[in-house]
Structure formats: C-alpha cells, structure tokens
Design an enzyme around this catalytic site. Structure first.
Site, PDB file in Angstrom:
ATOM      1  N   ALA A  26       0.856  -1.186   0.000  1.00  0.00           N
ATOM      2  CA  ALA A  26       0.000   0.000   0.000  1.00  0.00           C
ATOM      3  C   ALA A  26       0.894   1.239   0.000  1.00  0.00           C
ATOM      4  O   ALA A  26       2.065   1.180   0.368  1.00  0.00           O
ATOM      5  CB  ALA A  26      -0.895  -0.008   1.228  1.00  0.00           C
ATOM      6  N   THR A  27       0.326   2.343  -0.445  1.00  0.00           N
ATOM      7  CA  THR A  27       1.063   3.607  -0.399  1.00  0.00           C
ATOM      8  C   THR A  27       0.162   4.670   0.206  1.00  0.00           C
ATOM      9  O   THR A  27      -1.063   4.579   0.101  1.00  0.00           O
ATOM     10  CB  THR A  27       1.449   4.097  -1.818  1.00  0.00           C
ATOM     11  OG1 THR A  27       0.278   4.105  -2.635  1.00  0.00           O
ATOM     12  CG2 THR A  27       2.498   3.198  -2.459  1.00  0.00           C
ATOM     13  N   ILE A  28       0.793   5.657   0.838  1.00  0.00           N
ATOM     14  CA  ILE A  28       0.042   6.869   1.177  1.00  0.00           C
ATOM     15  C   ILE A  28       0.132   7.734  -0.072  1.00  0.00           C
ATOM     16  O   ILE A  28       1.213   7.923  -0.629  1.00  0.00           O
ATOM     17  CB  ILE A  28       0.601   7.563   2.446  1.00  0.00           C
ATOM     18  CG1 ILE A  28      -0.154   8.876   2.718  1.00  0.00           C
ATOM     19  CG2 ILE A  28       2.097   7.823   2.375  1.00  0.00           C
ATOM     20  CD1 ILE A  28       0.170   9.517   4.088  1.00  0.00           C
ATOM     21  N   SER A  29      -1.005   8.213  -0.543  1.00  0.00           N
ATOM     22  CA  SER A  29      -1.029   8.997  -1.789  1.00  0.00           C
ATOM     23  C   SER A  29      -0.203  10.267  -1.630  1.00  0.00           C
ATOM     24  O   SER A  29       0.024  10.744  -0.520  1.00  0.00           O
ATOM     25  CB  SER A  29      -2.459   9.396  -2.143  1.00  0.00           C
ATOM     26  OG  SER A  29      -3.254   8.262  -2.344  1.00  0.00           O
ATOM     27  N   HIS A  34      -4.162  13.911  -2.462  1.00  0.00           N
ATOM     28  CA  HIS A  34      -5.078  14.079  -1.329  1.00  0.00           C
ATOM     29  C   HIS A  34      -5.784  15.436  -1.437  1.00  0.00           C
ATOM     30  O   HIS A  34      -6.995  15.539  -1.247  1.00  0.00           O
ATOM     31  CB  HIS A  34      -4.306  14.016  -0.008  1.00  0.00           C
ATOM     32  CG  HIS A  34      -4.029  12.609   0.454  1.00  0.00           C
ATOM     33  ND1 HIS A  34      -3.020  12.311   1.345  1.00  0.00           N
ATOM     34  CD2 HIS A  34      -4.630  11.432   0.176  1.00  0.00           C
ATOM     35  CE1 HIS A  34      -3.023  11.004   1.589  1.00  0.00           C
ATOM     36  NE2 HIS A  34      -3.986  10.453   0.881  1.00  0.00           N
ATOM     37  N   SER A  58      -2.940   4.452   5.515  1.00  0.00           N
ATOM     38  CA  SER A  58      -2.235   5.127   6.614  1.00  0.00           C
ATOM     39  C   SER A  58      -3.182   5.808   7.594  1.00  0.00           C
ATOM     40  O   SER A  58      -2.795   6.119   8.724  1.00  0.00           O
ATOM     41  CB  SER A  58      -1.307   6.195   6.034  1.00  0.00           C
ATOM     42  OG  SER A  58      -2.090   7.224   5.431  1.00  0.00           O
ATOM     43  N   ASP A  83     -10.429  -0.586   5.631  1.00  0.00           N
ATOM     44  CA  ASP A  83      -9.347  -1.229   4.880  1.00  0.00           C
ATOM     45  C   ASP A  83      -9.475  -2.739   5.086  1.00  0.00           C
ATOM     46  O   ASP A  83      -9.875  -3.193   6.157  1.00  0.00           O
ATOM     47  CB  ASP A  83      -7.974  -0.754   5.353  1.00  0.00           C
ATOM     48  CG  ASP A  83      -6.931  -0.866   4.241  1.00  0.00           C
ATOM     49  OD1 ASP A  83      -6.545   0.163   3.664  1.00  0.00           O
ATOM     50  OD2 ASP A  83      -6.517  -2.021   3.941  1.00  0.00           O
ATOM     51  N   ASP A 115     -14.255  -5.336   3.694  1.00  0.00           N
ATOM     52  CA  ASP A 115     -14.128  -5.282   2.245  1.00  0.00           C
ATOM     53  C   ASP A 115     -14.824  -4.040   1.702  1.00  0.00           C
ATOM     54  O   ASP A 115     -16.053  -3.931   1.756  1.00  0.00           O
ATOM     55  CB  ASP A 115     -14.747  -6.549   1.634  1.00  0.00           C
ATOM     56  CG  ASP A 115     -14.697  -6.525   0.116  1.00  0.00           C
ATOM     57  OD1 ASP A 115     -14.017  -5.651  -0.447  1.00  0.00           O
ATOM     58  OD2 ASP A 115     -15.336  -7.402  -0.497  1.00  0.00           O
ATOM     59  N   GLY A 116     -14.024  -3.145   1.167  1.00  0.00           N
ATOM     60  CA  GLY A 116     -14.549  -1.888   0.639  1.00  0.00           C
ATOM     61  C   GLY A 116     -15.560  -2.057  -0.482  1.00  0.00           C
ATOM     62  O   GLY A 116     -16.370  -1.160  -0.715  1.00  0.00           O
TER      63      GLY A 116
END
Ligand code: SAH
Length: 194
Positions: A26-29, A34, A58, A83, A115-116
């Site tokens: 995963a990444t923080i955008s 944002h 995050s 998440d 689950d989104g």
C-alpha cells in the site's frame, strides 16, 4: 491538511509530493492527490456531514476528512475509514493516536477492517465517499450508500485508470464524469474467510 501532520502517517519523506510506501503493497497517496480529492469533496465534507474513506491505508486522509466534518464543534459529523488488511487498520490507529487521538476518542472517526466493495452499510447514507484504490468497475454497494446530493470520487480501471467523480442527483440518479488518468493500487477482492 495543515491540521493533520503527515509526519505521523508516512514512514519516510512525509512532506515530499510523491506517494510513499507504507507496507503491505500500500502507499500513502501524494499530498497533491489528497488535496485534489479533498477539493472535489469539500462541499460534501461540511461540518456535521458523514463520509466514507475506502482503502484508508495510513489513515491520513480519513483523519483530515474527520477534521473537516468535525469542525466548529458541529454535531453529527462522522468519518468511517475501511481497509481490508487488519495490520493496516492497526497501523492507521497507531498513526492517529500520535497526535489525532481525539478523533477516535470522540467517535468522529471510526476505522474498520472490511471489504470496501461492500462499503459500510451500518453508517450509511454518506454525503461523500472517497475510494483510495482502483476498482475495475464502480462497486454497486457504494452507489447505494451514497446520499442523494452526495459525491463519490473513485479511480476506475485496471492497467489504464480514470479518476471519476460520481454525483448522486437529488432524484437519486447518478452522473459520472472522468477527470484524469491516474495510477492507484487495485481495490482487491479479498478471499472470503474460511
Ligand atoms: N488513502 C490511503 C491509500 C492507501 S493505498 C492513504 O493515502 O494512506 C490503498 C489501500 O486500499 C490499501 O491500504 C489497501 O489495503 C486498501 N484496499 C485494497 N483493496 C481493498 C478492499 N477491497 N477493501 C478495503 N480496502 C482495500
């Protein structure tokens, strides 16, 4: 965004305008992404409104959204971050506890493992929905959980992705617009638990 210090949410280079890895692929955008999403959603993040952040990672964006809907000591504001990876939910809680613990303690911000694709029915309907991972198609449940008059932003696609804005009109119909090409990690289909 100035109200929530990214230094507590990104393990490295928190103030560089680029996505940063946070583990678990995963990444923080990037901050500009944002900011762009928040600008698109700003009218739907007024004090007292309700929002859903799918793929909360995050926890940074969910915390900023909570600062917006909880501003001016308004009542009724709520942000749910969801998440599918429980270690990331735990990481988000750890991050938030560093300097934004009041958000969790007051219940203004709630983080859930789930689950989104299913959204979060218990807290629907939402004035806005932010999706932080790319879906191959727009999840039906998210459309259903959006309030008439509400807005969702969501990256849609696989190898080629479009950042889409979906408005639910007061009559319940949807209006979808592609805004730009983007590159997000996929909104996965988690395998059902046995
Ligand atoms: N807005 C977050 C982005 C994190 S990256 C941030 O800036 O920190 C995208 C996130 O989507 C990851 O944390 C990943 O675990 C999550 N994700 C992917 N598929 C998901 C699903 N089906 N349901 C919920 N979260 C999902």
């Amino acid at each position: 965004m100035l109200a929530v210090d990214r230094g507590h949410y990104a393990p490295k280079n928190p103030y560089t305008d680029a996505p940063q890895p946070i583990g678990y692929q995963a990444t923080i955008s990037a901050p500009h992404m944002h900011a762009h999403a928040l600008e698109l959603l700003a009218k739907h993040l007024q004090p007292g409104m309700r929002a859903l952040d799918v793929g909360s990672g995050s926890g940074y964006l969910a915390a900023v959204m909570a600062r917006m809907v909880g501003a001016e000591e308004s009542e009724g504001g709520k942000v749910v971050g969801i998440d599918y990876l429980s270690p990331l939910v735990e990481l988000a809680v750890e991050n938030i506890m560093k300097a934004d613990a009041d958000l969790l303690e007051s219940g203004l911000l709630q983080l859930e493992q789930g689950d989104g694709w299913q959204g979060y029915e218990k807290a629907m309907p939402f004035d806005c929905i932010h999706v932080g991972a790319a879906a191959e198609s727009v999840p039906e449940a998210l459309l259903e959980q959006l309030k008439p008059g509400g807005r969702m932003v969501i990256p849609v696609g696989t190898t080629s992705q479009q950042f889409c804005q979906i408005d639910r009109l007061p009559n319940g119909n949807f209006e979808q617009k592609s805004l730009m090409g983007v590159m997000y990690v996929p909104l996965v289909h988690p395998s059902p638990r046995i």
